[in-house]
Design a protein around this motif. Structure first.
Motif, mmCIF file in Angstrom:
data_model
loop_
_atom_site.group_PDB
_atom_site.id
_atom_site.type_symbol
_atom_site.label_atom_id
_atom_site.label_comp_id
_atom_site.label_asym_id
_atom_site.label_seq_id
_atom_site.Cartn_x
_atom_site.Cartn_y
_atom_site.Cartn_z
ATOM 1 N N GLY A 183 30.460 18.675 145.798
ATOM 2 C CA GLY A 183 29.022 19.593 145.992
ATOM 3 C C GLY A 183 28.417 18.804 145.578
ATOM 4 N N LEU A 184 28.386 18.284 144.046
ATOM 5 C CA LEU A 184 27.330 18.893 143.237
ATOM 6 C C LEU A 184 27.285 17.181 143.366
ATOM 7 C CD1 LEU A 184 27.616 21.500 141.114
ATOM 8 C CD2 LEU A 184 25.632 21.390 142.482
ATOM 9 N N TYR A 185 26.098 16.750 142.445
ATOM 10 C CA TYR A 185 25.619 15.682 141.643
ATOM 11 C C TYR A 185 24.157 15.071 141.845
ATOM 12 C CZ TYR A 185 23.139 14.519 146.685
ATOM 13 O OH TYR A 185 22.214 15.279 148.081
ATOM 14 N N PHE A 186 23.673 14.552 141.277
ATOM 15 C CA PHE A 186 22.317 14.020 139.884
ATOM 16 C C PHE A 186 22.021 12.930 141.097
ATOM 17 C CE2 PHE A 186 24.362 15.519 136.448
ATOM 18 C CZ PHE A 186 23.524 17.046 136.110
ATOM 19 N N SER A 187 20.771 13.777 142.045
ATOM 20 C CA SER A 187 19.909 12.216 142.395
ATOM 21 C C SER A 187 19.376 11.374 141.537
ATOM 22 C CB SER A 187 19.127 13.145 143.240
ATOM 23 O OG SER A 187 17.912 13.857 142.807
ATOM 24 N N HIS A 188 18.060 10.311 141.873
ATOM 25 C CA HIS A 188 17.082 10.087 141.377
ATOM 26 C C HIS A 188 15.885 10.401 141.041
ATOM 27 C CE1 HIS A 188 19.357 5.793 141.290
ATOM 28 N NE2 HIS A 188 20.138 6.814 140.354
#
Length: 229
Positions: free
Chosen positions: A105-110
């Motif tokens: 559910g968590l991630y790093f975007s650009h």
């Protein structure tokens, strides 16, 4: 070996000519957008639909960046997310929360262009639409208190550990807010005799390092004036 005068200049010119005909690698930002790598860590993003309110992300975060509130459904024991806060000003992009999340559910975007004049503007709060669900009000309040209590316990442990670190190795512990080792030792001597001051400084180091640095500097200035007077 015969030395040829000017050979160094010729070698330099040869390297210059070699690079002259290569492709340009300079990016004319912001007109040209940077080509970021797939694993680049920009803004931390939450997908609320995937959150199961397990709290693993909050437990693994070393800087207390994450916090959330929860509630139970009126029918059954299932917990749902009521709000989720990401305080980006303290995030060090370590990726521990992303790795700990069991549902992805968590991630790093650009997204990296999110500078702001105020700190509060880079704090992200997710509030999922729960209007279609019937929540148990008592359990919702208990859930909020539980999360708040767990965060307070975590802070208390960090504060106690910081107090011990200041007493054992003041140069290293106070070096987080003061660059000069002599100033760190002097500050440790000033606050070490007063338990309240020591605890207050430890709290500030845990919660807000910038404010702790300002308070530390004020202590040193006050101590210097006292010595001169």
């Amino acid at each position: 070996m015969i030395k040829v005068w000017g050979s160094g200049i010729l070698k330099g010119l040869a390297i210059t000519l070699k690079h002259l005909f290569e492709w340009d690698i300079t990016e004319q930002y912001p007109e040209e957008r940077p080509n970021l790598y797939p694993r680049f860590r920009g803004r931390l993003i939450l997908n609320p639909e995937k959150c199961i309110v397990c709290g693993m992300c909050v437990k693994t975060c070393p800087n207390n960046v994450l916090s959330f509130t929860q509630a139970r459904l009126k029918e059954g024991k299932k917990k749902v997310l009521t709000s989720y806060t990401i305080d980006h000003q303290y995030c060090m992009f370590c990726n521990l929360c992303v790795e700990a999340c069991p549902t992805g559910g968590l991630y790093f975007s650009h997204d990296f262009e999110w500078a702001a004049f105020n700190r509060e503007d880079i704090k992200f709060v997710y509030e999922p639409d729960l209007s279609h669900l019937e929540l148990a009000s008592d359990d919702a309040e208990a859930g909020e208190k539980g999360i708040r209590a767990s965060k307070e316990d975590k802070n208390e442990k960090l504060i106690n550990a910081t107090i011990i670190a200041i007493r054992k190795n003041p140069a290293k512990a106070l070096g987080k807010i003061l660059n000069d080792e002599s100033e760190a030792l002097k500050l440790a001597e000033m606050i070490g005799e007063d338990e309240n001051k020591l605890r207050k400084m430890a709290e500030l180091i845990v919660i807000d390092k910038e404010k702790a640095a300002k308070v530390a500097r004020a202590f040193l200035v006050k101590g210097q004036k006292k010595e001169e007077g």
